[in-house]
Scaffold this active site. Structure first.
Site, PDB file in Angstrom:
ATOM      1  CE  LYS A 110      -2.522   2.994   3.034  1.00  0.00           C
ATOM      2  NZ  LYS A 110      -2.528   3.443   4.421  1.00  0.00           N
ATOM      3  CG  ASN A 111       2.724   2.572   3.565  1.00  0.00           C
ATOM      4  OD1 ASN A 111       1.587   3.032   3.570  1.00  0.00           O
ATOM      5  ND2 ASN A 111       3.298   2.114   4.665  1.00  0.00           N
TER       6      ASN A 111
ATOM      7  CB  CYS B 268      -5.043   7.069  10.617  1.00  0.00           C
ATOM      8  SG  CYS B 268      -5.453   5.668   9.582  1.00  0.00           S
TER       9      CYS B 268
ATOM     10  NE  ARG C 258      -1.022  10.760  10.300  1.00  0.00           N
ATOM     11  CZ  ARG C 258      -0.307   9.664  10.081  1.00  0.00           C
ATOM     12  NH1 ARG C 258       0.757   9.723   9.338  1.00  0.00           N
ATOM     13  NH2 ARG C 258      -0.655   8.521  10.618  1.00  0.00           N
TER      14      ARG C 258
ATOM     15  CG  ASP D 235       2.703   1.937   9.398  1.00  0.00           C
ATOM     16  OD1 ASP D 235       2.186   2.760  10.168  1.00  0.00           O
ATOM     17  OD2 ASP D 235       2.808   2.128   8.172  1.00  0.00           O
TER      18      ASP D 235
ATOM     19  NE  ARG E 261      -7.368   5.142   4.909  1.00  0.00           N
ATOM     20  CZ  ARG E 261      -6.381   5.383   5.768  1.00  0.00           C
ATOM     21  NH1 ARG E 261      -6.502   5.022   7.037  1.00  0.00           N
ATOM     22  NH2 ARG E 261      -5.283   5.978   5.367  1.00  0.00           N
TER      23      ARG E 261
END
Length: 426
Positions: free
Chosen positions: A22-23, A123, A128, A312, A404
């Site tokens: 995903k990233n 999220c 951030r 993560d 997600r």
């Protein structure tokens, strides 16, 4: 609203396919904005965030064609073509859904000389700041204006090569800087760059498109700017966080699971901690085999930028360590609000005490199923892992977070023996 229902106590056994990362995917999609020619990405995971980012670049004038729409096939192939960028303003209704939207800033600025991007969402796991992203663009000659809701960046005659010296390691800022610098005039240097495998994946894709990059995967990256990039076909790396998550699931259930496609070299810090916890991990011809026969041993973990333990994976390891025979201490150094899953794990019988950024997990003899609420992507997975080992039935609510980041989670876990299904919420 859907929920995931798990009847725990089943030992996971069999073969589970790891999806594209995903990233990495969320970085490679905006790279298509750097060229007029098609960029084809293979092994894209079927995820809500990937779809959202596809819609985002559509709004900027990029066409997208998708192969592999059949539901029984894991992964997809997407061809993106930004032949003519029709807008340099990212739409707020899409970009505010996820923080990765800021990654269109560098490509738009590099190719078009201007970009207007809403402040990103995502999220709710803490602040951030995007100041490092903006610092990178300024180092390449951009003029930045930060408004209440938007960031606007402009250049008079294109970006110029420069030295980008990050005071803190940032994956996203490194990715943005890299994509901006490849079309800048002259040479650029990124100092204190992030070293994650996803950075290397992006650099390899850009090199395939004609960029000149050296040092990706180290703390200093050198870029020689080129006038234009061309198209390419590139395969997205496998998801190291998904692999680590399913390794925890196999371990907590005392299972024996082959993670097909997992690349052990991409998450060695996680592998080291799992082995210290009594889990056996062995490379196979197709990936990685995860087994656990003895007790789960307590381990101490501190999150830090790659190659250290990833933030993560903190929640998933915590879930596994709730059943360790002793106390584990977890220290979260990346985000200040990433223990929101603790209260939900405690509802299942976990014994966890949080003091600031440190959580002490005292192992218990067993967990019990409960109705729990997912608060963010990785916290959601921690509750799934706990539910797999819990006695009775666990209902995980607000599973839109899972969609997600985990491709067809219930199908994958069912295939290795979990009693898990998706159901309509009450």
């Amino acid at each position: 609203m859907d929920k995931i229902v798990i009847r725990g106590g089943q030992s996971l056994k069999g073969r589970l396919q790891i999806s594209g990362a995903k990233n990495a995917a969320l970085t490679l999609i905006p790279a298509a904005l750097l060229t007029e020619e098609p960029l084809t990405l293979r092994n894209l995971p079927r995820l809500a965030d990937v779809d959202t980012f596809g819609h985002l670049v559509n709004q900027l004038g990029t066409s997208t064609e998708i192969e592999g729409k059949r539901p029984e096939v894991f992964g997809r192939v997407m061809t993106l073509k930004a032949g003519r960028i029709t807008s340099t303003t990212a739409p707020p209704d899409i970009t505010r859904k996820m923080r990765a939207s800021i990654l269109v800033l560098g490509p738009l600025l590099g190719r078009m000389g201007e970009a207007k991007v809403p402040l990103p969402g995502g999220c709710e796991i803490g602040a951030r700041p995007i100041d490092l992203h903006l610092k990178a663009m300024e180092a390449l000659g951009a003029e930045i204006d930060v408004g209440q809701s938007f960031v606007t960046a402009r250049t008079k005659n294109g970006l110029k090569g420069g030295r980008i010296d990050f005071p803190l390691v940032s994956v996203g800022a490194t990715e943005n800087a890299l994509m901006a610098a490849v079309l800048a005039q002259g040479d650029s240097e990124i100092v204190n760059a992030a070293r994650e495998p996803e950075i290397v994946d992006l650099a390899n894709c850009l090199i395939g498109m004609g960029a000149k990059i050296e040092g990706a995967g180290t703390d200093t990256i050198h870029i020689k700017g080129v006038p234009t990039l061309h198209g390419d076909t590139y395969r997205v790396m496998s998801d190291r966080i998904e692999a680590g998550s399913y390794a925890c699931a196999a371990a907590i259930t005392g299972g024996d699971v082959e993670l097909a496609g997992a690349a052990i070299e991409d998450f060695e810090a996680v592998v080291d901690k799992l082995r210290a916890a009594g889990v056996t991990l062995e490379p196979t011809e197709d990936g990685l085999r995860v087994t656990r026969d003895g007790p789960i041993e307590p381990v101490d973990i501190t999150t830090a930028p790659y190659p250290d333990f990833p933030t993560d994976m903190q929640a998933q390891m915590m879930a596994m360590l709730t059943l360790a025979r002793g106390s584990s201490v977890l220290t979260e150094t990346i985000f200040e609000n990433r223990y929101m899953h603790v209260g939900e794990l405690e509802r299942m019988g976990a014994d966890i005490q949080v003091s600031g950024r440190t959580a002490t997990v005292r192992g218990v003899s067993g967990l019990k199923g409960a109705a729990v609420m997912a608060t963010d992507l990785r916290a959601s997975m921690s509750l799934i892992i706990a539910g797999l080992a819990a006695e009775g039935t666990t209902e995980v609510l607000r599973v839109q977070h899972l969609d997600r980041g985990y491709e067809r989670l219930e199908e994958k876990l069912s295939a290795v023996g979990a009693d898990i299904q998706r159901a309509s919420g009450d």
